[in-house]
Design an enzyme around this catalytic site. Structure first.
Site, PDB file in Angstrom:
ATOM      1  CE  LYS A   1       1.011   0.746  -3.254  1.00 23.67           C
ATOM      2  NZ  LYS A   1       1.928  -0.388  -3.109  1.00 23.67           N
TER       3      LYS A   1
HETATM    4  C1  E4P Z   1       3.299  -0.552   0.047  1.00 23.85           C
HETATM    5  O1  E4P Z   1       2.258  -0.657  -0.548  1.00 23.85           O
HETATM    6  C2  E4P Z   1       4.598  -0.967  -0.480  1.00 23.85           C
HETATM    7  O2  E4P Z   1       4.399  -1.933  -1.480  1.00 23.85           O
HETATM    8  C3  E4P Z   1       5.469  -1.634   0.524  1.00 23.85           C
HETATM    9  O3  E4P Z   1       4.831  -1.843   1.756  1.00 23.85           O
HETATM   10  C4  E4P Z   1       6.868  -1.172   0.567  1.00 23.85           C
HETATM   11  O4  E4P Z   1       7.572  -1.960   1.505  1.00 23.85           O
HETATM   12  P1  E4P Z   1       9.160  -2.045   1.555  1.00 23.85           P
HETATM   13  O5  E4P Z   1       9.652  -0.810   2.212  1.00 23.85           O
HETATM   14  O6  E4P Z   1       9.422  -3.264   2.375  1.00 23.85           O
HETATM   15  O7  E4P Z   1       9.630  -2.153   0.128  1.00 23.85           O
END
Ligand code: E4P
Length: 218
Positions: free
Chosen positions: A87
């Site tokens: 990522k």
């Molecule tokens: C995506 O990969 C992120 O980990 C995630 O969806 C962020 O979500 P949040 O806005 O609920 O922290």
């Protein structure tokens, strides 16, 4: 549409896996911190533990923000397990890293996508997934779902293989809207996934079926 769970909590991952509808996991440094996972060895061990539970892709985020650092960390993560997807944040060096990993055949997830332009760049750099954060956009009065629609149109116009991973999903309506638009994947908490189960007519209908059965089988 694939269902990913957005957590580093092993119990929740196992629960989603046991439901039989889980296609993968996304994590981020905040979710790892929430589970109290710190130190390189513990972090790597935790990713491995996640990979041992699920059958699909597991996104593991790099911490470095420079090209060399991202490559070093990403290669180490990718070596852990074939399910690991590296990522990478949507920054200039991140775009270069996406290209590097795509040429090496290592899967990537470009995170922190908040505009169609960013999604276009990530696709051109060969990202396997892009993660538009719809919940965080909604939080600041921008339309997260509209962004998914824009990206879907752009990717379809040019036949990009990059999968749209709708992220920061907060509720079942997000999931349904993403499915209507044709997002390839959604990632959200277990609670949003389980909320899809609920309908009052299902509850009252089942209660009636069981009551009628009990009457004639007393
Ligand atoms: C995506 O990969 C992120 O980990 C995630 O969806 C962020 O979500 P949040 O806005 O609920 O922290």
């Amino acid at each position: 549409m694939k269902f990913f769970i957005d957590t580093a909590n092993l119990k929740e991952i196992q629960e989603a896996q046991d439901l039989g509808v889980l296609d993968g996991v996304t994590t981020n440094p905040s979710l790892m911190a929430k589970e109290g996972i710190s130190g390189k060895n513990n972090v790597l061990k935790h990713y491995k533990a996640i990979c041992d539970i699920v059958e699909g892709d597991v996104s593991a985020e790099v911490i470095a923000t420079d090209f060399e650092g991202m490559i070093r960390e990403g290669e180490e993560l990718a070596e852990l397990d074939e399910k690991i997807v590296v990522k990478i944040p949507m920054i200039k060096d991140g775009v270069k890293a996406l290209k590097y990993f795509s040429e090496k055949g290592i899967k990537t997830n470009c995170t922190l996508i908040f505009s169609a332009g960013q999604a276009l760049l990530a696709a051109k750099a060969g990202a396997s997934y892009v993660s538009p954060f719809i919940g965080r956009l909604d939080d600041i009065s921008f339309d997260g779902i509209q962004l998914i629609e824009q990206i879907r149109t752009i990717y379809d116009n040019y036949g990009f293989d990059t999968e749209i991973l709708a992220a920061s999903v907060r509720n079942p309506i997000h999931i349904i809207r993403c499915a209507e638009i044709g997002a390839d994947v959604m990632t959200g908490p277990l609670s949003a996934m389980l909320a899809l189960l609920n309908h009052p007519l299902t509850d009252s209908g089942l209660a009636k079926f069981l009551a009628d059965h009990a009457k004639t089988n007393a």
